[in-house]
Scaffold this motif. Structure first.
Motif, PDB file in Angstrom:
ATOM      1  N   LYS A  45     -14.202 -28.708  19.880  1.00  0.00           N
ATOM      2  CA  LYS A  45     -14.848 -29.958  20.296  1.00  0.00           C
ATOM      3  C   LYS A  45     -14.021 -30.671  21.360  1.00  0.00           C
ATOM      4  O   LYS A  45     -14.566 -31.229  22.324  1.00  0.00           O
ATOM      5  N   VAL A  46     -12.669 -30.661  21.170  1.00  0.00           N
ATOM      6  CA  VAL A  46     -11.796 -31.294  22.164  1.00  0.00           C
ATOM      7  C   VAL A  46     -11.946 -30.589  23.514  1.00  0.00           C
ATOM      8  O   VAL A  46     -12.048 -31.246  24.567  1.00  0.00           O
ATOM      9  N   GLN A  47     -11.985 -29.257  23.504  1.00  0.00           N
ATOM     10  CA  GLN A  47     -12.161 -28.515  24.750  1.00  0.00           C
ATOM     11  C   GLN A  47     -13.510 -28.862  25.391  1.00  0.00           C
ATOM     12  O   GLN A  47     -13.608 -29.051  26.608  1.00  0.00           O
ATOM     13  N   GLU A  48     -14.542 -28.946  24.534  1.00  0.00           N
ATOM     14  CA  GLU A  48     -15.877 -29.287  25.026  1.00  0.00           C
ATOM     15  C   GLU A  48     -15.877 -30.702  25.629  1.00  0.00           C
ATOM     16  O   GLU A  48     -16.428 -30.926  26.707  1.00  0.00           O
ATOM     17  N   LEU A  49     -15.221 -31.642  24.895  1.00  0.00           N
ATOM     18  CA  LEU A  49     -15.152 -33.018  25.403  1.00  0.00           C
ATOM     19  C   LEU A  49     -14.340 -33.097  26.696  1.00  0.00           C
ATOM     20  O   LEU A  49     -14.699 -33.852  27.620  1.00  0.00           O
ATOM     21  N   ASN A  50     -13.248 -32.321  26.767  1.00  0.00           N
ATOM     22  CA  ASN A  50     -12.456 -32.295  28.004  1.00  0.00           C
ATOM     23  C   ASN A  50     -13.299 -31.765  29.157  1.00  0.00           C
ATOM     24  O   ASN A  50     -13.247 -32.296  30.281  1.00  0.00           O
ATOM     25  N   ASN A  57     -15.754 -34.383  30.031  1.00  0.00           N
ATOM     26  CA  ASN A  57     -15.048 -35.476  30.702  1.00  0.00           C
ATOM     27  C   ASN A  57     -14.792 -35.118  32.163  1.00  0.00           C
ATOM     28  O   ASN A  57     -14.979 -35.939  33.061  1.00  0.00           O
ATOM     29  N   GLU A  58     -14.370 -33.874  32.408  1.00  0.00           N
ATOM     30  CA  GLU A  58     -14.132 -33.440  33.786  1.00  0.00           C
ATOM     31  C   GLU A  58     -15.435 -33.475  34.594  1.00  0.00           C
ATOM     32  O   GLU A  58     -15.449 -33.889  35.765  1.00  0.00           O
ATOM     33  N   GLN A  59     -16.516 -33.035  33.924  1.00  0.00           N
ATOM     34  CA  GLN A  59     -17.821 -33.075  34.610  1.00  0.00           C
ATOM     35  C   GLN A  59     -18.214 -34.521  34.923  1.00  0.00           C
ATOM     36  O   GLN A  59     -18.688 -34.820  36.023  1.00  0.00           O
ATOM     37  N   LEU A  60     -17.985 -35.406  33.937  1.00  0.00           N
ATOM     38  CA  LEU A  60     -18.334 -36.815  34.149  1.00  0.00           C
ATOM     39  C   LEU A  60     -17.491 -37.440  35.258  1.00  0.00           C
ATOM     40  O   LEU A  60     -17.996 -38.244  36.058  1.00  0.00           O
TER      41      LEU A  60
END
Length: 194
Positions: free
Chosen positions: A130-135, A138-141
């Motif tokens: 999940k952290v990798q997915e959120l990172n 976040n990079e996409q955002l």
């Protein structure tokens, strides 16, 4: 004339006949026995043999009595030791039962902890994903935000350019003489400027 006790003493001293052997005899029988022994050497040999045998038996009896006494004391000591050992064995067996129960408890707790650790490991892996997915999100955002900032800046420049052109055009129209047009344009100009 000698008493029975004196005759018994003589029998003891001269022929080795203990008083406990001559005790059942009365005084006359003791005197007869003394006379026989004084006059018959074979009787003396027989009495000496009996006295020797009696002494030997007495000695053996004392030895056996001593051995028996020692054996009884040893038996009592062994019985006490046995009871003590039996008590120790019972205590050890009770302790073993308690320790076995505690061992089972610890084994169950260990199994529960292993299950919890596996669950935590699984949860940890899920959280890492999940952290990798959120990172990644976040990079996409951040990328999208940067793009939107650029686009907003470009739009602002376009809007500012439109306002400027509009202001120039309206200013040019305001120089015209028609008062109605003039009023409408003033109203439009005021609303576009904000």
């Amino acid at each position: 004339m000698a008493s029975k006790d004196q005759i018994q003493t003589t029998l003891k001293e001269k022929y080795g006949i203990n008083k406990n052997i001559s005790q059942p005899l009365d005084k006359e029988e003791c005197e007869i026995l003394l006379n026989v022994l004084n006059n018959e050497p074979s009787a003396v040999k027989l009495v000496e043999s009996f006295a020797e045998k009696n002494s030997s038996l007495s000695k053996n009896n004392r030895n056996y009595g001593t051995l028996r006494s020692q054996a009884e004391k040893k038996l009592i000591s062994l019985q006490a030791e046995y009871l003590e050992l039996e008590g120790s064995v019972n205590t050890l067996e009770e302790s073993k039962i308690i320790l076995d129960n505690r061992k089972k408890q610890l084994e169950e707790e260990r199994k529960k902890l292993e299950i919890e650790i596996k669950s935590f490991s699984s949860d940890n892996e899920n959280l890492k994903a999940k952290v990798q997915e959120l990172n990644s999100d976040n990079e996409q955002l951040i990328g999208v935000n940067d793009q939107l900032k650029k686009e907003n800046k470009a739009l602002k420049n376009i809007v500012d350019e439109i306002k400027l052109k509009l202001a120039i055009e309206i200013k040019g129209m305001l120089r015209l003489e028609d008062s109605e047009i003039r009023k409408g344009l003033v109203k439009l100009f005021k609303s576009t400027l904000g």
